[in-house]
Structure formats: structure tokens, C-alpha cells
Design a protein around this motif. Structure first.
Motif, short mmCIF file in Angstrom:
data_model
loop_
_atom_site.label_atom_id
_atom_site.label_comp_id
_atom_site.label_asym_id
_atom_site.label_seq_id
_atom_site.Cartn_x
_atom_site.Cartn_y
_atom_site.Cartn_z
N TRP A 40 0.59 -12.48 -10.45
CA TRP A 40 0.55 -11.06 -10.17
C TRP A 40 1.50 -10.71 -9.04
O TRP A 40 1.69 -11.50 -8.10
N MET A 42 3.06 -6.89 -6.83
CA MET A 42 2.77 -5.46 -6.66
C MET A 42 3.91 -4.54 -7.14
O MET A 42 4.29 -3.59 -6.45
N LYS A 48 2.05 2.54 -15.20
CA LYS A 48 2.42 3.55 -14.19
C LYS A 48 3.93 3.78 -14.21
O LYS A 48 4.42 4.87 -13.94
N GLY A 68 10.05 1.46 0.03
CA GLY A 68 9.47 0.16 -0.34
C GLY A 68 10.10 -0.37 -1.61
O GLY A 68 9.65 -0.08 -2.71
N LEU A 91 14.60 2.06 0.51
CA LEU A 91 14.43 1.53 1.87
C LEU A 91 13.51 0.32 1.84
O LEU A 91 12.42 0.37 1.27
N MET A 93 12.09 -2.90 4.45
CA MET A 93 12.15 -3.39 5.83
C MET A 93 12.28 -4.91 5.92
O MET A 93 12.68 -5.43 6.96
N TYR A 97 13.26 -9.79 1.22
CA TYR A 97 12.95 -9.06 -0.03
C TYR A 97 14.15 -8.22 -0.43
O TYR A 97 14.47 -8.08 -1.61
N GLY A 119 15.47 -1.72 6.69
CA GLY A 119 14.86 -1.19 7.90
C GLY A 119 13.55 -0.53 7.54
O GLY A 119 13.23 -0.38 6.36
N SER A 120 12.80 -0.13 8.56
CA SER A 120 11.53 0.54 8.25
C SER A 120 11.79 2.01 7.94
O SER A 120 12.71 2.62 8.49
N HIS A 144 5.21 2.06 -0.45
CA HIS A 144 5.26 1.07 0.61
C HIS A 144 3.88 0.96 1.26
O HIS A 144 2.86 1.19 0.60
N TRP A 145 3.78 0.66 2.51
CA TRP A 145 2.47 0.51 3.15
C TRP A 145 1.69 1.80 3.02
O TRP A 145 2.21 2.88 3.30
N SER A 148 1.48 4.30 5.70
CA SER A 148 2.73 4.99 6.06
C SER A 148 3.01 6.19 5.17
O SER A 148 3.93 6.97 5.44
N ASP A 171 2.58 5.97 -5.55
CA ASP A 171 1.85 4.92 -6.27
C ASP A 171 0.55 4.60 -5.51
O ASP A 171 0.43 4.85 -4.31
N ASN A 172 -0.43 4.02 -6.21
CA ASN A 172 -1.63 3.44 -5.61
C ASN A 172 -2.53 4.40 -4.86
O ASN A 172 -3.20 4.00 -3.89
N GLU A 201 -1.28 -2.26 -11.88
CA GLU A 201 -0.34 -3.13 -12.59
C GLU A 201 -0.99 -4.45 -12.99
O GLU A 201 -1.65 -5.10 -12.19
N1 LIG Z 1 7.40 1.26 6.31
C1 LIG Z 1 8.15 0.52 5.47
N2 LIG Z 1 9.49 0.71 5.42
C2 LIG Z 1 10.21 -0.02 4.55
N3 LIG Z 1 9.71 -0.96 3.73
C3 LIG Z 1 8.39 -1.16 3.78
C4 LIG Z 1 7.55 -0.44 4.63
N4 LIG Z 1 6.27 -0.85 4.43
C5 LIG Z 1 6.33 -1.83 3.49
N5 LIG Z 1 7.60 -2.00 3.11
C6 LIG Z 1 8.08 -2.92 2.10
O1 LIG Z 1 7.51 -2.52 0.87
C7 LIG Z 1 7.53 -3.65 0.02
C8 LIG Z 1 6.34 -3.80 -0.80
N6 LIG Z 1 5.17 -3.56 -0.05
C9 LIG Z 1 4.38 -2.61 -0.41
C10 LIG Z 1 3.31 -2.76 0.37
C11 LIG Z 1 2.17 -1.91 0.23
N7 LIG Z 1 1.85 -1.92 -1.19
C12 LIG Z 1 0.78 -2.53 -1.50
O2 LIG Z 1 0.17 -3.10 -0.58
C13 LIG Z 1 0.28 -2.57 -2.90
C14 LIG Z 1 -0.89 -3.25 -3.10
C15 LIG Z 1 -1.41 -3.32 -4.40
N8 LIG Z 1 -2.62 -4.04 -4.60
O3 LIG Z 1 -3.12 -4.66 -3.61
O4 LIG Z 1 -3.18 -4.03 -5.73
C16 LIG Z 1 -0.77 -2.70 -5.48
C17 LIG Z 1 0.41 -1.99 -5.25
O5 LIG Z 1 1.06 -1.36 -6.28
C18 LIG Z 1 0.94 -1.91 -3.97
O6 LIG Z 1 2.08 -1.18 -3.79
N9 LIG Z 1 3.48 -3.80 1.22
N10 LIG Z 1 4.67 -4.30 0.94
C19 LIG Z 1 7.64 -4.88 0.90
O7 LIG Z 1 8.84 -5.49 0.52
C20 LIG Z 1 7.65 -4.35 2.30
O8 LIG Z 1 8.56 -5.02 3.10
#
Ligand SMILES: Nc1ncnc2c1ncn2[C@@H]1O[C@H](Cn2cc(CNC(=O)c3cc([N+](=O)[O-])cc(O)c3O)nn2)[C@@H](O)[C@H]1O
Ligand SMILES: [Mg+2]
Length: 216
Positions: A40, A42, A48, A68, A91, A93, A97, A119-120, A144-145, A148, A171-172, A201
Motif C-alpha cells: 500500500w 498513499m 479518487k 505534496g 511542491l 518537501m 521523494y 521545500g515546504s 499533503h499533511w 497543513s 484528498d482525504n 486508495e
Molecule cells: N507541508 C508540506 N509541504 C510540502 N510537502 C509536504 C508537506 N507535507 C507533506 N509533504 C509531502 O507530501 C508527501 C506525501 N505525504 C502526504 C502526507 C499526508 N498524507 C497522508 O498522510 C495520507 C494518509 C493516508 N492514509 O493514512 O490512509 C492516505 C492518503 O491519501 C494520504 O494522503 N504525508 N506525506 C510526502 O512526500 C511529504 O514529504
């Protein structure tokens, strides 16, 4: 032999082995095949993803922002549907990745169609107008997060990067959920919001995406 790699690297290796290079649809389906059969991840996924496709086609955006990138799955779905001359900014961060995503775009033959900034989002959003010479975004895909989502939406408003008719697709909003974001876009007079239920997903879990039109 891929032990010690990250999940995005394992997905990329599978795509490079199994998807036809230059064929974005075979890259998208290879990612979905790997993440539904092997491990799995994300990505927004195909259910979706079809809603994302429909919103892109309906909006016919010239300037698109994605928050993200991860492996670049949704970036590819969007890029595949853009008109010539449209610009897609994503974008990410995490530099590791980001590198995986760039290799993924190369395999799909779309690396010239996508601008990835490392970057963030909170640091990059205020720089976008100057850096990219872009006034407004017609479509923003938010994945993304989850904490955020809301602060970055307010930042997009404050930076004047949204215009009347700009579409946010998040999403989500059900799983993992973004309750403060949902409350905001559903109650603010500045947005017209609509929920599209869909499964998370690759799983039998309920999720959904929220489409919110900025009214200016
Ligand atoms: N403020 C930010 N700025 C830029 N990139 C970011 C930021 N926060 C996370 N990312 C990047 O997003 C990517 C993916 N990501 C997304 C999340 C949050 N998404 C989820 O946690 C998530 C979780 C589930 N889930 O747990 O079932 C399902 C989904 O579709 C999701 O998007 N954490 N990393 C990662 O590469 C990370 O570096
Ligand atoms: Mg997601």
C-alpha cells in the motif's frame, strides 16, 4: 534485493521495469497495480483519481498547483489532462521523494510538463508569484499533511494566488480527515464546497475528496 530502499523507490523500480516508457497511462496503472498487490502507498489511487480527472477536465486549468508530490502519481494524472501551454507546479518537501517523482515523470515522458519545487508548502507558497511569474492558480490539488490543509489555504488567499472561480480539490477529507479544513471551506461565504465520497486508495475504507470553488 530492494531491501533497505524506501517505498517510493520500490514503486519507481517496479514502474521502470513494468511500465512502457513515455506511456503515462501505463505508468499510472503500474503504480496502482503495485500498490494494490504488493504494498500500500498513499497515492490518490484510481477511484479518487477518476474524480480528480473529472475536475481537471471540467476546470480546464491553465495554472495548477499541487501540495505534496510524493511519488508523483496525482501529478501525472493531472499533467496528462492539461492543454498545451498550461503549467503544473508541484511542491514536495522531502528531497528524496522529489527525486523519485522526477524519475517517475521522466519514465512517463512528462518531465518537461511538470515544475517540481523542493521545500515546504508554507515556505514556498509566498514565493510562487515572484519565482514563477504566476498571478493566480485555477486549480489547487491538496494532498499533503492534513494539518497543513487549512493554514496553506489561508496562505494562498493571503498571497493573492486565488481568483473568483479558482478550484481547490482536497484528498482525504474523511480518512485520515482534515476536519478544520472541512469546517472552514463548508462554512466560509467565500467558498462553494461539494463532497465526493470514494474509497480510500487500494482499501475498502470510506474516504472522499472535497471540491471547493473560491468565490473571490
Ligand atoms: N507541508 C508540506 N509541504 C510540502 N510537502 C509536504 C508537506 N507535507 C507533506 N509533504 C509531502 O507530501 C508527501 C506525501 N505525504 C502526504 C502526507 C499526508 N498524507 C497522508 O498522510 C495520507 C494518509 C493516508 N492514509 O493514512 O490512509 C492516505 C492518503 O491519501 C494520504 O494522503 N504525508 N506525506 C510526502 O512526500 C511529504 O514529504
Ligand atoms: Mg492523499
Amino acid at each position: 534485493f530492494l531491501s533497505g530502499t524506501t517505498r517510493p523507490v520500490r514503486i519507481l523500480k517496479y514502474v521502470q521495469r513494468c511500465a512502457n516508457s513515455g506511456d503515462v497511462l501505463s505508468v499510472i496503472s503500474a503504480i496502482d497495480a503495485y500498490c494494490s498487490k504488493v504494498e500500500w502507498a498513499m497515492n490518490v489511487g484510481d477511484e479518487k483519481g477518476a474524480i480528480l480527472d473529472a475536475v481537471v477536465l471540467e476546470t480546464r486549468p491553465r495554472y495548477v498547483l499541487e501540495l505534496g508530490t510524493y511519488c508523483g502519481y496525482s501529478t501525472l494524472r493531472i499533467a496528462h489532462l492539461l492543454a498545451p501551454g498550461a503549467r503544473l507546479i508541484t511542491l514536495e518537501m522531502n528531497p528524496h521523494y522529489a527525486q523519485v517523482a522526477i524519475e517517475m515523470f521522466r519514465h512517463a515522458g512528462l518531465d518537461a510538463q511538470v515544475e517540481l519545487l523542493v521545500g515546504s508548502s508554507s515556505a514556498l507558497i509566498p514565493q510562487l508569484r515572484k519565482k514563477l511569474d504566476i498571478e493566480k492558480f485555477d486549480l489547487v490539488f491538496i494532498d499533503h499533511w492534513k494539518v497543513s490543509y487549512l493554514p496553506d489555504t489561508k496562505l494562498l488567499e493571503e498571497c493573492g494566488l486565488l481568483k473568483a472561480g479558482s478550484v481547490l480539490l482536497a484528498d482525504n477529507v474523511t480518512c485520515p480527515g482534515a476536519p478544520d479544513y472541512l469546517q472552514y471551506v463548508r462554512n466560509s461565504p467565500r467558498y462553494q464546497s461539494q463532497y465526493f465520497p470514494a474509497r480510500l486508495e487500494y482499501l475498502q475504507v470510506e474516504d472522499g475528496v472535497e471540491k471547493s470553488v473560491f468565490l473571490g
